[in-house]
Design an enzyme around this catalytic site. Structure first.
Site, PDB file in Angstrom:
ATOM      1  N   TRP A   1      46.228 -18.790 -90.128  1.00 33.48           N
ATOM      2  CA  TRP A   1      45.338 -19.270 -91.190  1.00 33.48           C
ATOM      3  C   TRP A   1      44.210 -18.312 -91.557  1.00 33.48           C
ATOM      4  O   TRP A   1      43.950 -18.052 -92.734  1.00 33.48           O
ATOM      5  CB  TRP A   1      44.754 -20.636 -90.817  1.00 33.48           C
ATOM      6  CG  TRP A   1      43.978 -21.218 -91.942  1.00 33.48           C
ATOM      7  CD1 TRP A   1      42.619 -21.294 -92.044  1.00 33.48           C
ATOM      8  CD2 TRP A   1      44.502 -21.746 -93.165  1.00 33.48           C
ATOM      9  NE1 TRP A   1      42.269 -21.851 -93.237  1.00 33.48           N
ATOM     10  CE2 TRP A   1      43.419 -22.139 -93.949  1.00 33.48           C
ATOM     11  CE3 TRP A   1      45.801 -21.915 -93.664  1.00 33.48           C
ATOM     12  CZ2 TRP A   1      43.561 -22.697 -95.208  1.00 33.48           C
ATOM     13  CZ3 TRP A   1      45.958 -22.484 -94.922  1.00 33.48           C
ATOM     14  CH2 TRP A   1      44.848 -22.864 -95.673  1.00 33.48           C
TER      15      TRP A   1
ATOM     16  N   ASP B   1      51.057 -22.207 -89.375  1.00 34.36           N
ATOM     17  CA  ASP B   1      49.978 -23.201 -89.516  1.00 34.36           C
ATOM     18  C   ASP B   1      50.349 -23.968 -90.784  1.00 34.36           C
ATOM     19  O   ASP B   1      51.545 -24.216 -91.025  1.00 34.36           O
ATOM     20  CB  ASP B   1      48.661 -22.399 -89.648  1.00 34.36           C
ATOM     21  CG  ASP B   1      47.387 -23.228 -89.646  1.00 34.36           C
ATOM     22  OD1 ASP B   1      47.164 -23.952 -90.621  1.00 34.36           O
ATOM     23  OD2 ASP B   1      46.608 -23.137 -88.689  1.00 34.36           O
TER      24      ASP B   1
ATOM     25  N   LYS C   1      49.225 -28.047 -83.543  1.00 31.38           N
ATOM     26  CA  LYS C   1      47.864 -28.208 -84.084  1.00 31.38           C
ATOM     27  C   LYS C   1      47.912 -29.380 -85.047  1.00 31.38           C
ATOM     28  O   LYS C   1      48.758 -29.415 -85.944  1.00 31.38           O
ATOM     29  CB  LYS C   1      47.467 -26.919 -84.794  1.00 31.38           C
ATOM     30  CG  LYS C   1      46.159 -27.005 -85.554  1.00 31.38           C
ATOM     31  CD  LYS C   1      45.803 -25.626 -86.072  1.00 31.38           C
ATOM     32  CE  LYS C   1      44.680 -25.651 -87.064  1.00 31.38           C
ATOM     33  NZ  LYS C   1      44.376 -24.285 -87.545  1.00 31.38           N
TER      34      LYS C   1
ATOM     35  N   ASP D   1      45.851 -31.452 -87.733  1.00 27.02           N
ATOM     36  CA  ASP D   1      44.690 -31.444 -88.620  1.00 27.02           C
ATOM     37  C   ASP D   1      44.247 -32.875 -88.936  1.00 27.02           C
ATOM     38  O   ASP D   1      44.937 -33.851 -88.600  1.00 27.02           O
ATOM     39  CB  ASP D   1      45.069 -30.693 -89.915  1.00 27.02           C
ATOM     40  CG  ASP D   1      44.035 -29.639 -90.269  1.00 27.02           C
ATOM     41  OD1 ASP D   1      42.858 -29.858 -89.971  1.00 27.02           O
ATOM     42  OD2 ASP D   1      44.430 -28.612 -90.861  1.00 27.02           O
TER      43      ASP D   1
ATOM     44  N   ARG E   1      39.014 -28.887 -81.879  1.00 28.01           N
ATOM     45  CA  ARG E   1      38.044 -28.115 -82.652  1.00 28.01           C
ATOM     46  C   ARG E   1      36.686 -28.807 -82.579  1.00 28.01           C
ATOM     47  O   ARG E   1      36.593 -30.037 -82.648  1.00 28.01           O
ATOM     48  CB  ARG E   1      38.521 -27.999 -84.084  1.00 28.01           C
ATOM     49  CG  ARG E   1      39.650 -26.979 -84.262  1.00 28.01           C
ATOM     50  CD  ARG E   1      39.114 -25.577 -84.423  1.00 28.01           C
ATOM     51  NE  ARG E   1      38.258 -25.548 -85.596  1.00 28.01           N
ATOM     52  CZ  ARG E   1      38.721 -25.480 -86.845  1.00 28.01           C
ATOM     53  NH1 ARG E   1      40.012 -25.375 -87.069  1.00 28.01           N
ATOM     54  NH2 ARG E   1      37.899 -25.478 -87.862  1.00 28.01           N
TER      55      ARG E   1
ATOM     56  N   ASP F   1      35.667 -24.803 -90.138  1.00 29.94           N
ATOM     57  CA  ASP F   1      36.453 -23.565 -90.049  1.00 29.94           C
ATOM     58  C   ASP F   1      35.547 -22.339 -89.866  1.00 29.94           C
ATOM     59  O   ASP F   1      34.496 -22.234 -90.485  1.00 29.94           O
ATOM     60  CB  ASP F   1      37.293 -23.375 -91.315  1.00 29.94           C
ATOM     61  CG  ASP F   1      38.455 -24.366 -91.373  1.00 29.94           C
ATOM     62  OD1 ASP F   1      38.556 -25.226 -90.478  1.00 29.94           O
ATOM     63  OD2 ASP F   1      39.249 -24.272 -92.330  1.00 29.94           O
TER      64      ASP F   1
END
Ligand code: GLA
Length: 522
Positions: free
Chosen positions: A53, A89, A165, A167, A218, A222
């Site tokens: 990403w 991703d 991952k 999101d 996270r 970002d």
């Protein structure tokens, strides 16, 4: 767009959110209190790998790119330094078929998502994939898992993902703890242990609850918009993430996002500093640069085994800021497996700085005599009594290990030649087929033999561990006597204990496929 507004969240607001989190948010009831990793043994040290990403955004993620990156991981020495997880991703480009199941976009991934996974596994790397817990991924181009948790986790298991991952875009109205718990449950039901990397950018304070259902989360927005490395932003993220150390440990990691080391716009000192900070904070080391076009300095930084040893330390303690005067900050609080301590001085001023690190600031006796290992110069000095003065340039760090002994061992860094054994029996003979997985320890301590519970294997498979010291080989013997024509599969789990600290090591998993072309008599 959702993504733009999220990227606009300033670091100061994040800091306020984080500071507010501890007293106000109770640990949700009803969740298992054990770390998820205690069961599956995954990610007992922070995961290392690469995700597209930061440098590429959504385009041009496709099979060719991921294969080239996997090759670059091996050729650059990053694989030998412990980086393993690799894959698409957002850009994974699946869609949902009429029957509700996910289908691969074959024009972008001609081998299919399973085929790409097999390729990655035969390179001795682990397969990382991506999805979203809401109705759609962030770009809205792909379906999220909401309402399809079981089918989707089944699909990821069929594709042989090792890491997902997940999101948190387009999740309006969903309860975050419930949503990620459902996915964890669905993944367990699918039967393939997978590292769950929660990506809610700190929303829902995942550090308070996610250790029971996933392996990393996270903590912030970002680190950059695709292709736009931002040093100031990365440093704000480091200072926000640093505050959450009490929630991290083996199998449950704060994730300050993929690294920007090696991206355009960062100096060598900034690359070195960012990497050191991530290591001191026991962060997942997920590279985000274009591995096909790295200069020597970037490779040397990303593969510095002495720094990686701090990140991959089996005690899994996250270091923290001891003091910060605005220009200089002292980071420590990270004891390591051999009794040594990791210490870092970050300098954010304009000119060179000289700073004394006093042992007392680190909680040590002033009279203590310690050797200091400079983890970037690869030199040892001392013994020093009372403290030590370091000199640091702008945006640079001094990154040290302090010890009573002049030796600085590297904990086991495990690298395999393959994670996939494919065997095929073409005749109807009662033969035994053999396939091997060799595992090298790039650390400096020897390992006891890996252990495999024979009861966890199917009746047609036996595994013996041969060799010792630095290289061990799993010898897999598949006996086809009595098997019907068909495809057979086993996921083999091996366990070990780090010899110096006695802590369990991250479990090692690999796949064994057996194809039997004709039924075989006993
Ligand atoms: C979010 C994540 C990023 C990336 C993008 C993909 O912004 O935080 O790391 O996965 O989604 O759209």
């Amino acid at each position: 767009m959702v993504r733009l507004s999220r990227l606009a969240v300033p670091g100061s607001i994040l800091l306020i959110l984080i500071a507010a989190a501890r007293p106000q948010i109770p640990r949700p009831a009803g969740l298992p209190q054990r770390a998820h990793a205690e069961v599956d043994g995954l990610a007992l040290t922070p995961p290392m790998g690469w995700y597209p990403w930061n440098v590429f955004g959504e385009e041009p993620q496709n099979e060719k790119l991921i294969r080239e990156i996997a090759e670059a991981l091996a050729a650059s020495g990053m694989k030998d330094a412990g980086y393993a997880y690799v894959g698409p991703d957002e850009g994974i480009c699946f869609s949902r078929g009429r029957d509700g199941t996910l289908t691969t976009n074959l024009s972008r991934y001609p081998s299919g998502l399973r085929g790409l996974g097999d390729y990655i596994h035969t390179k001795g790397l682990k397969y990382a994939l991506y999805t979203d817990a809401g109705t759609k991924t962030c770009s809205t181009a792909m379906p999220g898992t909401k309402g399809h948790e079981r089918e989707d986790m089944r699909a990821f298991a069929d594709w042989r993902a090792d890491y997902i991952k997940i999101d948190w875009c387009n999740s309006q109205g969903q309860d975050i703890v419930q949503a990620y718990s459902d996915l964890s449950e669905a993944q367990r039901a699918a039967g393939r242990p997978v590292v769950h990397s929660l990506c809610s950018w700190g929303d829902g304070y995942p550090w308070l609850w996610a250790g029971a259902i996933g392996h990393m989360w996270r903590t912030t927005a970002d680190i950059c918009a695709p292709g736009e490395a931002d040093w100031a932003r990365a440093i704000r993220i480091a200072f926000a993430n640093e505050k959450l150390g009490e929630f991290a440990g083996p199998g449950r990691w704060n994730d300050p996002d993929m690294m920007i080391v090696g991206m355009d716009g960062l100096s060598e000192a900034q690359n070195r500093s960012l990497f050191s900070l991530w290591c001191l904070m026991a962060s997942p080391l997920i590279a985000g640069n274009d591995l096909r076009a790295m200069d020597r300095s970037t490779i040397d930084i990303l593969t510095n085994l002495e720094a990686i040893a701090v990140d991959q330390d089996p005690l899994g303690v996250q270091g923290r800021v001891i003091w910060n005067d605005g220009n200089v900050s002292l980071w420590a609080g990270k004891p390591l497996f051999d009794g040594s301590l990791a210490v870092l001085v970050l300098y954010q001023g304009k000119y060179k700085a000289e700073k004394k690190i006093a042992w007392e600031e680190l909680g040590l006796e002033a009279a203590e005599e310690l050797y200091a290992r400079d983890l970037w110069a690869h030199t040892t000095s001392g013994p020093h009594a009372g403290g030590l003065t370091v000199s640091v340039g702008p945006d640079d760090v001094a990154f040290l290990r302090l010890s009573k002994k002049a030796e600085f061992p590297i904990p086991p860094i495990v690298v395999a030649d393959t994670y996939l054994i494919s065997l095929r029996s073409t005749g109807a003979r009662a033969e035994t087929l053999t396939g091997r997985v060799s595992v090298i320890n790039k650390g400096s301590s020897d390992l006891a033999p890996w252990r495999i519970d024979p009861k966890s294997l199917p009746p047609w498979l036996t595994v013996a561990v041969e060799g010792g010291g630095k290289v061990q080989t799993f010898v897999n013997k598949a006996s086809v006597a009595g098997l019907k024509k068909g495809a057979y599969h086993a996921l083999v789990r091996a366990d070990n204990v780090e010899p110096v600290s006695g802590k369990p090591m991250t479990a090692l998993y690999y796949d064994v496929d057996l194809e039997v072309d004709r039924s075989v008599k006993r």
